[in-house]
Design a protein around this motif. Sequence first.
Motif, PDB file in Angstrom:
ATOM      1  N   ALA A  72       8.538  12.594  12.955  1.00 31.39           N
ATOM      2  CA  ALA A  72       9.159  11.286  13.152  1.00 31.39           C
ATOM      3  C   ALA A  72       9.595  10.704  11.815  1.00 31.39           C
ATOM      4  CB  ALA A  72       8.168  10.329  13.831  1.00 31.39           C
ATOM      5  N   ASN A  73      10.853  10.290  11.739  1.00 33.85           N
ATOM      6  CA  ASN A  73      11.319   9.491  10.613  1.00 33.85           C
ATOM      7  C   ASN A  73      11.094   8.029  10.974  1.00 33.85           C
ATOM      8  OD1 ASN A  73      12.172  11.963   9.708  1.00 33.85           O
ATOM      9  ND2 ASN A  73      14.302  11.351   9.347  1.00 33.85           N
ATOM     10  N   VAL A  74      10.426   7.303  10.093  1.00 36.33           N
ATOM     11  CA  VAL A  74      10.135   5.897  10.378  1.00 36.33           C
ATOM     12  C   VAL A  74      10.542   5.023   9.202  1.00 36.33           C
ATOM     13  CG1 VAL A  74       8.176   6.515  11.853  1.00 36.33           C
ATOM     14  CG2 VAL A  74       7.769   5.995   9.438  1.00 36.33           C
ATOM     15  N   LYS A  75      10.714   3.750   9.493  1.00 34.50           N
ATOM     16  CA  LYS A  75      11.011   2.775   8.445  1.00 34.50           C
ATOM     17  C   LYS A  75       9.729   2.435   7.700  1.00 34.50           C
ATOM     18  CE  LYS A  75      14.898   0.634  10.900  1.00 34.50           C
ATOM     19  NZ  LYS A  75      15.441  -0.627  11.488  1.00 34.50           N
ATOM     20  N   GLY A  76       9.805   2.386   6.383  1.00 41.91           N
ATOM     21  CA  GLY A  76       8.634   2.037   5.583  1.00 41.91           C
ATOM     22  C   GLY A  76       7.632   3.170   5.494  1.00 41.91           C
ATOM     23  N   ILE A  77       6.556   2.909   4.772  1.00 38.36           N
ATOM     24  CA  ILE A  77       5.501   3.901   4.584  1.00 38.36           C
ATOM     25  C   ILE A  77       4.179   3.282   5.034  1.00 38.36           C
ATOM     26  CG2 ILE A  77       4.297   5.385   2.928  1.00 38.36           C
ATOM     27  CD1 ILE A  77       6.815   5.178   1.147  1.00 38.36           C
ATOM     28  N   PRO A  78       3.546   3.807   6.068  1.00 38.79           N
ATOM     29  CA  PRO A  78       2.297   3.208   6.558  1.00 38.79           C
ATOM     30  C   PRO A  78       1.162   3.346   5.554  1.00 38.79           C
ATOM     31  CG  PRO A  78       2.792   5.253   7.722  1.00 38.79           C
ATOM     32  CD  PRO A  78       3.978   4.949   6.885  1.00 38.79           C
ATOM     33  N   THR A  79       0.335   2.331   5.509  1.00 38.90           N
ATOM     34  CA  THR A  79      -0.837   2.356   4.631  1.00 38.90           C
ATOM     35  C   THR A  79      -1.920   3.244   5.237  1.00 38.90           C
ATOM     36  OG1 THR A  79      -1.855   0.469   5.744  1.00 38.90           O
ATOM     37  CG2 THR A  79      -0.352  -0.011   3.900  1.00 38.90           C
ATOM     38  N   ARG A  80      -2.942   3.522   4.439  1.00 37.90           N
ATOM     39  CA  ARG A  80      -4.056   4.318   4.951  1.00 37.90           C
ATOM     40  C   ARG A  80      -4.713   3.619   6.134  1.00 37.90           C
ATOM     41  NH1 ARG A  80      -8.393   6.392   0.674  1.00 37.90           N
ATOM     42  NH2 ARG A  80      -6.491   7.498   0.034  1.00 37.90           N
ATOM     43  N   ILE A  96       2.226  -0.018  14.806  1.00 39.23           N
ATOM     44  CA  ILE A  96       1.687  -0.155  13.450  1.00 39.23           C
ATOM     45  C   ILE A  96       2.746  -0.675  12.471  1.00 39.23           C
ATOM     46  CG2 ILE A  96      -0.066   1.620  13.808  1.00 39.23           C
ATOM     47  CD1 ILE A  96       1.684   3.540  12.115  1.00 39.23           C
ATOM     48  N   GLY A  97       3.889  -1.098  13.006  1.00 37.58           N
ATOM     49  CA  GLY A  97       4.891  -1.753  12.180  1.00 37.58           C
ATOM     50  C   GLY A  97       5.873  -0.830  11.485  1.00 37.58           C
ATOM     51  N   HIS A  98       6.010   0.409  12.008  1.00 35.58           N
ATOM     52  CA  HIS A  98       6.926   1.364  11.392  1.00 35.58           C
ATOM     53  C   HIS A  98       7.781   2.033  12.474  1.00 35.58           C
ATOM     54  CE1 HIS A  98       5.060   0.996   7.417  1.00 35.58           C
ATOM     55  NE2 HIS A  98       3.909   0.916   8.069  1.00 35.58           N
ATOM     56  N   PRO A  99       8.833   1.343  12.909  1.00 42.18           N
ATOM     57  CA  PRO A  99       9.656   1.867  14.007  1.00 42.18           C
ATOM     58  C   PRO A  99      10.317   3.201  13.665  1.00 42.18           C
ATOM     59  CG  PRO A  99      10.689  -0.035  12.975  1.00 42.18           C
ATOM     60  CD  PRO A  99       9.306   0.038  12.424  1.00 42.18           C
ATOM     61  N   VAL A 100      10.474   3.997  14.702  1.00 41.34           N
ATOM     62  CA  VAL A 100      11.057   5.334  14.559  1.00 41.34           C
ATOM     63  C   VAL A 100      12.573   5.241  14.464  1.00 41.34           C
ATOM     64  CG1 VAL A 100      11.468   7.512  15.774  1.00 41.34           C
ATOM     65  CG2 VAL A 100       9.165   6.521  15.736  1.00 41.34           C
ATOM     66  N   THR A 101      13.156   5.987  13.542  1.00 42.74           N
ATOM     67  CA  THR A 101      14.609   6.092  13.443  1.00 42.74           C
ATOM     68  C   THR A 101      15.096   7.458  13.928  1.00 42.74           C
ATOM     69  OG1 THR A 101      14.442   6.840  11.135  1.00 42.74           O
ATOM     70  CG2 THR A 101      14.720   4.469  11.529  1.00 42.74           C
ATOM     71  N   LYS A 102      14.222   8.434  13.948  1.00 37.66           N
ATOM     72  CA  LYS A 102      14.577   9.765  14.427  1.00 37.66           C
ATOM     73  C   LYS A 102      13.298  10.462  14.870  1.00 37.66           C
ATOM     74  CE  LYS A 102      16.747  14.126  12.923  1.00 37.66           C
ATOM     75  NZ  LYS A 102      17.358  14.854  11.778  1.00 37.66           N
ATOM     76  N   LEU A 103      13.368  11.165  16.015  1.00 38.13           N
ATOM     77  CA  LEU A 103      12.158  11.797  16.549  1.00 38.13           C
ATOM     78  C   LEU A 103      12.492  13.173  17.106  1.00 38.13           C
ATOM     79  CD1 LEU A 103       9.113  11.396  17.138  1.00 38.13           C
ATOM     80  CD2 LEU A 103       9.760  10.474  19.369  1.00 38.13           C
ATOM     81  N   LYS A 104      11.645  14.145  16.740  1.00 38.79           N
ATOM     82  CA  LYS A 104      11.860  15.517  17.189  1.00 38.79           C
ATOM     83  C   LYS A 104      10.524  16.147  17.550  1.00 38.79           C
ATOM     84  CE  LYS A 104      14.043  19.865  15.745  1.00 38.79           C
ATOM     85  NZ  LYS A 104      14.860  20.510  14.670  1.00 38.79           N
ATOM     86  N   ARG A 105      10.440  16.755  18.756  1.00 32.75           N
ATOM     87  CA  ARG A 105       9.225  17.499  19.119  1.00 32.75           C
ATOM     88  C   ARG A 105       9.378  18.928  18.621  1.00 32.75           C
ATOM     89  NH1 ARG A 105       7.100  16.908  25.060  1.00 32.75           N
ATOM     90  NH2 ARG A 105       8.822  18.289  25.631  1.00 32.75           N
TER      91      ARG A 105
END
Length: 242
Positions: A142-150, A203-212
Amino acid sequence: MEEQNLMRLQKYIALSGVASRRKAEEMIQEGRVKVNHQVIQTLGEKINIETDLVEVDETIIHVEQRKVYIMINKPVRFVSTASDQFNRPTVLDLVKNDFNERLYPVGRLDYDTEGLLLLTNDGDLTYKITHPKHVIKKVYVANVKGIPTRTKLDEFRKGLEIDDYITSPADIEVIKIIKGGCELKVTIHEGRNRQVRKMCEKIGHPVTKLKRVAIGDIVLDDLSGGNWRHLTNEEISYLKNI
């Protein structure tokens, strides 16, 4: 009448094991073949393999249904159903000229999600793979906006409340930093509607591209978008023994 259900009469007779294709043509011309109790003597006549009754020398014949197992790399903007009420292209449009058998998608991928999808005419296998009691991992990139924290990653792994239910524990890791966000590897063991997208949104990081990229041990690898291949004997055996 759906095109994928149609087959030339002489081919149907040959596939039933009664005679070779050439011999079947002779039988038709000799008036020995009936379709729905009517004698057919025209070569090239097409029948519906699901609904038409075929007789040779007054004996009903049947074609042994061949079990087909394939994987396809579903492109975006294709629906993973047999038909669509809005006339959007379906994954079956990508294989309809390659098979006489009626195939069905095993589970679903969203319209705007690409990647690994299985197609088969084996209803027992479809039931096994899609039934909730059979826990099969599904891996996504998944490509998402931003970088999630630990902390956000840990919340994702433990389970999130979405649509009035708590998701099962999942795996997630950052595999690449990209412009405007990052690329995640996500592994879930459920198959709820748009689950990965909803979890990332949570978690506040919407997907911009998704591939299974994998279902259990079945991996997409380098199969290009819109293309398909037969599963290997080992892959089929793995799915049947889950």
